[in-house]
Design a protein around this motif. Structure first.
Motif, short mmCIF file in Angstrom:
data_model
loop_
_atom_site.label_atom_id
_atom_site.label_comp_id
_atom_site.label_asym_id
_atom_site.label_seq_id
_atom_site.Cartn_x
_atom_site.Cartn_y
_atom_site.Cartn_z
N GLY A 210 45.98 12.45 13.31
CA GLY A 210 46.07 13.90 13.18
C GLY A 210 47.21 14.36 12.31
O GLY A 210 47.64 15.51 12.39
N ASN B 125 35.25 15.48 13.67
CA ASN B 125 35.46 16.76 12.97
C ASN B 125 34.24 17.11 12.12
O ASN B 125 34.29 17.19 10.90
CB ASN B 125 36.72 16.68 12.10
N ASP C 39 44.47 16.26 7.41
CA ASP C 39 43.14 16.76 7.73
C ASP C 39 42.03 15.95 7.07
O ASP C 39 40.97 15.73 7.66
CB ASP C 39 43.01 18.23 7.29
N LEU D 256 45.02 9.88 9.25
CA LEU D 256 43.88 10.74 9.58
C LEU D 256 43.57 10.65 11.07
O LEU D 256 43.40 11.67 11.74
CB LEU D 256 42.67 10.30 8.75
N GLN D 257 43.50 9.44 11.57
CA GLN D 257 43.18 9.23 12.99
C GLN D 257 44.27 9.79 13.90
O GLN D 257 43.98 10.24 15.02
CB GLN D 257 42.99 7.73 13.26
N ILE E 225 43.95 6.35 6.38
CA ILE E 225 43.03 6.41 7.51
C ILE E 225 43.80 6.45 8.83
O ILE E 225 43.44 7.19 9.76
CB ILE E 225 42.04 5.24 7.49
N THR E 226 44.89 5.70 8.92
CA THR E 226 45.73 5.73 10.13
C THR E 226 46.30 7.12 10.35
O THR E 226 46.29 7.64 11.48
CB THR E 226 46.88 4.71 10.01
N GLU F 70 39.55 22.32 13.88
CA GLU F 70 39.60 20.90 13.59
C GLU F 70 40.67 20.53 12.56
O GLU F 70 40.81 19.34 12.21
CB GLU F 70 38.22 20.43 13.09
N ASP G 41 37.02 3.46 9.93
CA ASP G 41 36.78 4.28 11.11
C ASP G 41 37.01 5.76 10.80
O ASP G 41 38.04 6.33 11.15
CB ASP G 41 37.71 3.83 12.25
N CYS G 42 36.02 6.36 10.14
CA CYS G 42 36.13 7.77 9.76
C CYS G 42 34.77 8.27 9.31
O CYS G 42 33.81 7.50 9.22
CB CYS G 42 37.16 7.96 8.64
N LYS H 176 38.26 12.86 9.78
CA LYS H 176 38.44 12.23 11.09
C LYS H 176 37.15 12.27 11.89
O LYS H 176 36.43 13.27 11.89
CB LYS H 176 39.56 12.95 11.85
N ASN H 177 36.85 11.18 12.60
CA ASN H 177 35.69 11.14 13.47
C ASN H 177 35.71 12.31 14.46
O ASN H 177 36.74 12.59 15.08
CB ASN H 177 35.65 9.83 14.26
#
Length: 266
Positions: free
Chosen positions: A107, A235, A110, A104-105, A101-102, A39, A123-124, A232-233
């Motif tokens: 990738g 993981n 981490d 993170l989403q 967050i962007t 992940e 959104d995480c 990240k959602n």
């Protein structure tokens, strides 16, 4: 009979060989690392998104490298996330807070560690709490502002998509909230009068006030919060490992040592 015995012997040998290969395969899988390795971008490494304009949590030192409580904490967590007693490598990527967050989403990192507090609109995934915080209002001493009512309709600086901006919107009537830059820029704008107030984390507010005698904290905290790490959602293994590391970190002497080092109260 001899032919049958030869066939049975051959079959048995092949079966043993297959089992041996499966056994070797199992050992090889185990040796690749921890469950969350799939992940992260690179096994054995944790890429952290951070916004280095938020002392004492994170800022740029004189050597140009990120430093602060969150930075030291991430390196402490790495010790518990490592394999066979060897800490994983931590790499910090400095970016605007609202971009973390962007990234993170997408990738590109981490985890995000930048005094994040829980917000259901983000959104995480959120880790367990590692530090208690609050949102405070900072004004110029020369402004004459004595309470939140004095800030009605005024220009308030707060980071884009931060809980500070949300707290300002909910607590200051008709506030004109803007983010002209990072917090370094915002506090300069406050000193020149381009902003009437800045809303930010309590420790950050106290840090800037201590460094600028022309500034002061106005009133009580707008809201109490809990600092957490974002993942990240999806993981879930990484989140589980992060939470395990946080629990071990909090059970050690390191939190108080880091609070003392960076002047964090509580």
């Amino acid at each position: 009979m001899n032919a049958i015995k030869k066939i049975l012997a051959t079959t048995l040998a092949l079966s043993i060989g297959a089992l041996s290969l499966v056994g070797c395969g199992g050992k090889k899988t185990e040796a690749t690392g921890k469950a969350y390795d799939k992940e992260v971008m690179t096994p054995g490494k944790l890429v952290v998104g951070i916004s280095a304009d938020y002392p004492p949590y994170e800022s740029l030192g004189t050597d140009g490298k990120v430093e602060g409580f969150d930075v030291d904490m991430a390196n402490e967590l790495a010790k518990y996330m490592g394999k066979d007693g060897k800490a994983i490598e931590v790499e910090f990527k400095n970016m605007d807070f609202h971009s973390i967050i962007t990234a993170l989403q997408a990738g590109q990192i981490d985890v995000g560690i930048s005094a994040f507090t829980y917000d259901p609109e983000r959104d995480c995934l959120f880790s367990d709490t590692y530090l208690i915080s609050e949102q405070l209002v900072v004004v110029s001493k020369e402004s004459g502002y004595k309470n939140l009512d004095d800030l009605t309709g005024k220009k308030i600086g707060a980071g884009t998509e931060t809980t500070g901006a949300k707290a300002a919107e909910e607590n200051i009537k008709d506030a004109k909230i803007s983010s002209p830059g990072d917090y370094t820029v915002m506090f300069e704008a406050l000193k020149t009068g381009a902003l009437d107030a800045v809303v930010c984390d309590g420790q950050v507010a106290k840090n800037y006030v201590a460094a600028n005698s022309s500034l002061e904290i106005l009133g009580d905290p707008l809201v109490k919060e809990e600092n957490q790490i974002i993942v990240k959602n999806g993981n879930n293994e990484l989140l589980k490992e992060i939470n395990s590391a946080i629990a071990q970190f909090l059970a050690s002497d390191a939190p108080q040592q880091l609070k003392d080092k960076w002047g964090i109260e509580g």
